[in-house]
Design an enzyme around this catalytic site. Structure first.
Site, PDB file in Angstrom:
ATOM      1  N   GLY A  32       0.851  -1.202   0.000  1.00  0.00           N
ATOM      2  CA  GLY A  32       0.000   0.000   0.000  1.00  0.00           C
ATOM      3  C   GLY A  32       0.882   1.247   0.000  1.00  0.00           C
ATOM      4  CG  HIS A  33       3.279   2.195   3.349  1.00  0.00           C
ATOM      5  ND1 HIS A  33       3.182   1.071   4.137  1.00  0.00           N
ATOM      6  CD2 HIS A  33       2.727   3.198   4.067  1.00  0.00           C
ATOM      7  CE1 HIS A  33       2.612   1.379   5.297  1.00  0.00           C
ATOM      8  NE2 HIS A  33       2.318   2.669   5.271  1.00  0.00           N
ATOM      9  CD  GLN A  57      -0.910   9.075  14.364  1.00  0.00           C
ATOM     10  OE1 GLN A  57      -0.270  10.020  13.932  1.00  0.00           O
ATOM     11  NE2 GLN A  57      -1.432   8.162  13.555  1.00  0.00           N
ATOM     12  CB  SER A 181      -3.618  -2.357   7.497  1.00  0.00           C
ATOM     13  OG  SER A 181      -3.350  -1.922   8.812  1.00  0.00           O
TER      14      SER A 181
HETATM   15  O1  PAF Z   1      -1.526   7.240   8.261  1.00  0.00           O
HETATM   16  C1  PAF Z   1      -0.500   7.224   8.978  1.00  0.00           C
HETATM   17  O2  PAF Z   1       0.364   6.380   8.851  1.00  0.00           O
HETATM   18  C2  PAF Z   1      -0.342   8.295  10.055  1.00  0.00           C
HETATM   19  O3  PAF Z   1      -1.572   8.637  10.619  1.00  0.00           O
HETATM   20  C3  PAF Z   1       0.405   9.556   9.557  1.00  0.00           C
HETATM   21  C4  PAF Z   1      -0.367  10.270   8.473  1.00  0.00           C
HETATM   22  C5  PAF Z   1       1.782   9.150   9.040  1.00  0.00           C
HETATM   23  C6  PAF Z   1       0.599  10.539  10.715  1.00  0.00           C
HETATM   24  O4  PAF Z   1       1.328   9.977  11.752  1.00  0.00           O
END
Ligand code: PAF
Length: 278
Positions: A32-33, A57, A181
């Site tokens: 995905g990345h 987060q 994921s």
């Molecule tokens: O989607 C993610 O991997 C994270 O939420 C992000 C955008 C890198 C912020 O830490």
């Protein structure tokens, strides 16, 4: 490929670049990345991929400590994929003092993911804003898998007048349609075999809407029921307007069905978009 961990070296390195695209990640990279890096490469000469597991987060009960961290493996992949610069700061580099200024996201950040992960989007918006300020890219690429995150990042850019294009990457799926994921690594062979059901129920809701069913509450309830029968605990299944993420109404043309559910301790999220011809 340069792997840099401090801000001054990164700024020095980027001085010579005329166009920079940023792919923000928390590492634990997968295909995905790769697709996000690929999009970034098409948009700018220099691709910066950031790797930072952002404590802000995560709530205290979440998986910050066990989140996959594999910098050496990630760097190998990023080199193959054509990233120009990896920015992998330490916590002290990104948060040298207690981060007291925070980005306060709009009320939408308290629903869907935000209802079940209080403070999540405050943490995401704050780190994303810092990364934008540090890297100063012309382009930033985010995946549609985190649909609400993508929406809120677009709003952040709009409302803070950033001169930056946000590019959305399609969700990449395994052959059985499970969305890729980093957290899929938590799945056991048994839960992995069951995991694609989340996508299946979202796709069934989409199919019903395409057939003309607009009883969104019933569709959401049925989907939750199917997941429950198979051992899931659903946080939400919700049909939303694709552009505002407000609850969908009869007559909406662009919609998205979003879902998040836990399967024996692993929380998965996914979504499917749909467009009705008028
Ligand atoms: O989607 C993610 O991997 C994270 O939420 C992000 C955008 C890198 C912020 O830490």
């Amino acid at each position: 490929m340069d792997v840099l961990s401090d801000i001054s070296s990164l700024r020095e390195r980027l001085k010579r670049e005329s166009s920079v695209s940023l792919v923000p990640t928390m590492g634990g990279l997968h295909d995905g990345h790769l697709s996000l890096v690929h999009l970034a490469r098409m948009k700018a000469d220099c691709v910066v991929t950031s790797i930072f597991v952002n404590r802000l987060q995560f709530s205290p009960t979440e998986d910050f400590d066990r989140y996959p961290r594999a910098l050496a493996d990630d760097c190998k992949l990023l080199e193959q994929w054509g990233t120009s610069v990896v920015f992998a700061p330490s916590e002290h580099t990104l948060y040298p003092v207690l981060q007291e200024f925070m980005v306060e996201p709009p009320p939408l950040a308290n629903s869907l993911e935000g209802e079940f992960r209080p403070g999540f989007f405050r943490g995401v918006a704050t780190v994303v804003l810092k990364l934008f300020n540090i890297v100063q890219p012309q382009i930033a690429v985010f995946g549609k898998k985190d649909y609400q995150q993508l929406h809120l990042v677009r709003e952040l850019v709009r409302q803070f007048n950033y001169s930056l294009e946000i590019v959305a990457g399609e969700t990449v799926r395994a052959p059985d349609n499970l969305a890729l994921s980093s957290r899929n690594r938590y799945l056991t062979p048994e839960t992995r075999a069951e995991a694609a059901r989340l996508y299946q129920v979202l796709a069934q809701v989409k199919c019903q809407i395409e057939k003309g069913n607009t009883c969104f509450d019933d569709l959401e309830r049925n989907a939750t029921g199917i997941l429950f029968e198979h051992g899931w605990k659903t946080d939400y299944i919700s049909v939303r307007h694709a552009h505002t993420l407000a609850p969908a109404h009869e007559g909406d043309e662009d919609m998205v069905v979003l879902g998040a559910a836990q399967l024996r301790g692993t929380r998965l999220i996914d979504n499917v978009e749909l467009h009705l011809e008028s």
